[in-house]
Design an enzyme around this catalytic site. Structure first.
Site, PDB file in Angstrom:
ATOM      1  N   CYS A   1       0.828  -1.204   0.000  1.00 25.63           N
ATOM      2  CA  CYS A   1       0.000   0.000   0.000  1.00 25.63           C
ATOM      3  C   CYS A   1       0.863   1.255   0.000  1.00 25.63           C
ATOM      4  CB  CYS A   1      -0.911   0.025   1.217  1.00 25.63           C
ATOM      5  SG  CYS A   1      -1.839  -1.485   1.429  1.00 25.63           S
TER       6      CYS A   1
ATOM      7  N   ASP B   1       2.769   2.343   2.439  1.00 29.91           N
ATOM      8  CA  ASP B   1       2.932   2.972   3.760  1.00 29.91           C
ATOM      9  C   ASP B   1       3.166   1.913   4.831  1.00 29.91           C
ATOM     10  OD1 ASP B   1       2.065   5.812   3.331  1.00 29.91           O
ATOM     11  OD2 ASP B   1       0.176   4.864   2.785  1.00 29.91           O
TER      12      ASP B   1
ATOM     13  N   CYS C   1       5.063   8.116   1.891  1.00 28.16           N
ATOM     14  CA  CYS C   1       5.224   9.395   1.218  1.00 28.16           C
ATOM     15  C   CYS C   1       5.606  10.479   2.233  1.00 28.16           C
ATOM     16  CB  CYS C   1       3.937   9.779   0.498  1.00 28.16           C
ATOM     17  SG  CYS C   1       2.558  10.049   1.610  1.00 28.16           S
TER      18      CYS C   1
ATOM     19  N   CYS D   1      -2.761   9.004   5.638  1.00 32.11           N
ATOM     20  CA  CYS D   1      -1.475   9.069   6.356  1.00 32.11           C
ATOM     21  C   CYS D   1      -1.710   9.408   7.835  1.00 32.11           C
ATOM     22  CB  CYS D   1      -0.565  10.130   5.750  1.00 32.11           C
ATOM     23  SG  CYS D   1      -0.141   9.824   4.030  1.00 32.11           S
TER      24      CYS D   1
END
Lengths: 134, 406
Positions: free
Chosen positions: A37, A39, A62, A105
């Site tokens: 994914c 992350d 990211c 996030c």
């Protein structure tokens, strides 16, 4: 994509990167996300009594994911476990001015805090059990 | 050295100043319509178009009567595929293409499916390559068209075009190749390579945007197309619309230069590409080359870096204009369809960077790029839990039970 100044600041100067000894009784570790994914966050807390005295993170993700976890470590330090659990992703979104596509996030950072606290609590419960068994 | 450094030559290229020079007169002085047959303005424009047509034919080994000017490769792809399908659809309804094609081909193929055609999407090998054997296995009695790109825009892999062309000619099936990344970069010869239709674009070869060409074979076999644009019957009825004379003049000059300089330019690009790859690999472990090590474009280097995520990597190499194989930045989290078709894992696809080197890239720029990539990857790996797990703790990531992925 334009990043907010705060995201850029955390990306360029991440706070509390590193690792704590995950075998230590006083350390709780949370790992959330998955490589596919894009992350993975690892957040660790060191607890004294009921208060978080140190926190470290490592994040694969990211810039917004790095910033969210960096911010999370800053925020949990000095807080009690319950205070840390009450940190919500919307506060992170606000602080970092995350755009809608990056809200996940902040959710992940919230999950990482909860996972670390829960890991610590589970550890403490096991230790307590072992001690009472003696 | 000026920052940022442009390393995205597969996306587009700057117009060569010599090309611009060749175009300028056709804006303000020789501005005639190439279709105006009865005055000097028209003749001058037509002369320029004829010269450009010669140059476009020459670089691919065709004759000038086989060149149709278009607005670029996307239009040429639409014209070739839909034009063939409509013209020859009564003979058969089967089309073969590949999963690694550009969206312009894939979307046109989807359109044909809606029109009742059946499309086979070949899966390339792990290096992104499609061979004649792959096509042979998919050919059917009712196959009318094979559409396989010459070279891939994302990973730079060069397909077995000659083998596929020979096979198609042997079986009497038309062969179209999207040569947008190949023309001007590597030798292309429609005769020796048995190509029936081929397209390329000006802006990939230091010409202007908005102009391209479609090669349509005139004999053995003679290919006929149903026009997709109705109007004044320009380009032998295959593409109506007033010719973009300055653009075509630019395309012609771009082809002339590319053909004259092909060998030296390719050698230079290969040297720069190898320099970049060697410098990066000398300082970083866990670097993967995406694409075919042997059959590849001179100026394209696509690398994946384990344990770092693509968007944060791009954020770190902020002085480099490069492209990422992850579409994360467009919010979809979908890795590139090309890397996926090659079975590159999603984690590696997310951390891929395409370095596109070209005519104006310098050694100094390559060295700067290598340094910035190395420093960024090292920094991100220091904060990557995956790097820690694998390198320090020896954990096999595929055995980990990941929690709460988004």
């Amino acid at each position: 994509m334009a990043y907010s100044d705060k995201v850029l600041d955390h990306y360029n100067n991440p706070r509390n990167v590193g690792a704590l000894d995950k075998k230590s009784e006083n350390v709780g570790t949370g790992v959330v996300g998955a490589p596919e994914c894009g992350d993975v966050m690892k957040l660790q807390i060191e607890v004294d009594g009921d208060r978080i005295v140190d926190a470290k993170f490592k994040t694969f993700g990211c810039g917004s994911a790095i910033a969210s976890s960096s911010l999370a470590t800053e925020w949990v330090k000095g807080k009690t476990l319950d205070e840390a659990l009450s940190i919500s992703n919307t506060e992170i979104v606000q602080e970092l001015s995350l755009p809608p596509v990056k809200i996940h996030c902040s959710v992940l950072a919230e999950d990482a805090i909860k996972a670390a606290v829960n890991d610590f609590k589970a550890k403490r419960a096991t230790t307590a059990q072992e001690q009472s068994a003696k | 050295m000026q920052l940022p450094i442009y390393m995205d030559y597969q996306a587009t290229t700057p117009v060569d100043p010599r090309v611009l020079e060749a175009m300028l007169p056709f804006f303000t002085q020789a501005y005639g319509n190439a279709a105006s047959r009865n005055h000097a303005f028209g003749w001058k424009a037509e002369e320029a178009v004829d010269a450009a047509r010669e140059a476009c034919a020459s670089i691919i080994g065709a004759s000038s009567k086989e060149i149709v000017f278009t607005s670029g490769s996307t239009e040429a792809i639409n014209l070739a595929m839909k034009g063939v399908a409509e013209m020859y659809g009564h003979k058969g309804k089967h089309v073969i293409t590949s999963l690694a094609e550009h969206k312009a081909v894939l979307d046109t193929a989807k359109h044909l499916e809606k029109q009742g055609f059946e499309v086979t999407y070949l899966k390339p090998d792990k290096n992104g390559r499609t061979t004649a054997a792959d096509v042979a296995a998919a050919l059917r009695e009712d196959t009318i068209l094979v559409s396989i790109m010459w070279a891939n825009n994302e990973v730079g892999t060069v397909n077995d075009v000659r083998g596929i062309g020979e096979l198609c000619h042997e079986k009497g099936v038309l062969f179209f190749t999207d040569a947008t990344q190949a023309v001007g970069k590597i030798p292309v010869d429609v005769a020796a390579d048995h190509v029936d239709l081929l397209c390329f674009s000006g802006h990939k070869i230091y010409g202007p945007k908005g102009v391209g060409a479609l090669y349509v074979r005139r004999r053995n076999p003679r290919v006929r197309l149903v026009a997709q644009m109705d109007g004044g019957g320009h380009e032998r009825g295959m593409r109506s619309g007033t010719l973009n004379v300055p653009g075509i003049a630019g395309l012609g000059e771009a082809c002339r230069l590319a053909q004259a300089e092909l060998e030296t330019e390719a050698a230079r690009a290969i040297a720069l590409r190898e320099r970049l790859q060697q410098k990066i690999e000398a300082e970083l472990d866990f670097v993967h080359l995406n694409g075919d090590a042997e059959h590849r474009l001179p100026g394209c280097l696509n690398l994946s870096f384990n344990f770092v995520e693509g968007e944060s990597l791009l954020m770190g190499v902020k002085d480099l204009a490069v492209s990422s194989g992850s579409a994360c930045t467009s919010a979809s989290l979908e890795p590139s369809h090309v890397l996926r078709s090659m079975d590159v894992g999603d984690d590696l696809a997310h951390s891929s960077i395409r370095f596109g080197l070209g005519r104006f890239t310098t050694e100094e720029e390559v060295d700067f790029a290598a340094r910035q990539v190395i420093d960024t990857v090292k920094r991100l790996r220091e904060m990557s839990p995956l790097y820690e797990m694998v390198v320090e703790e020896g954990i096999d990531l595929s055995t980990v039970n990941w929690q709460g992925g988004h």
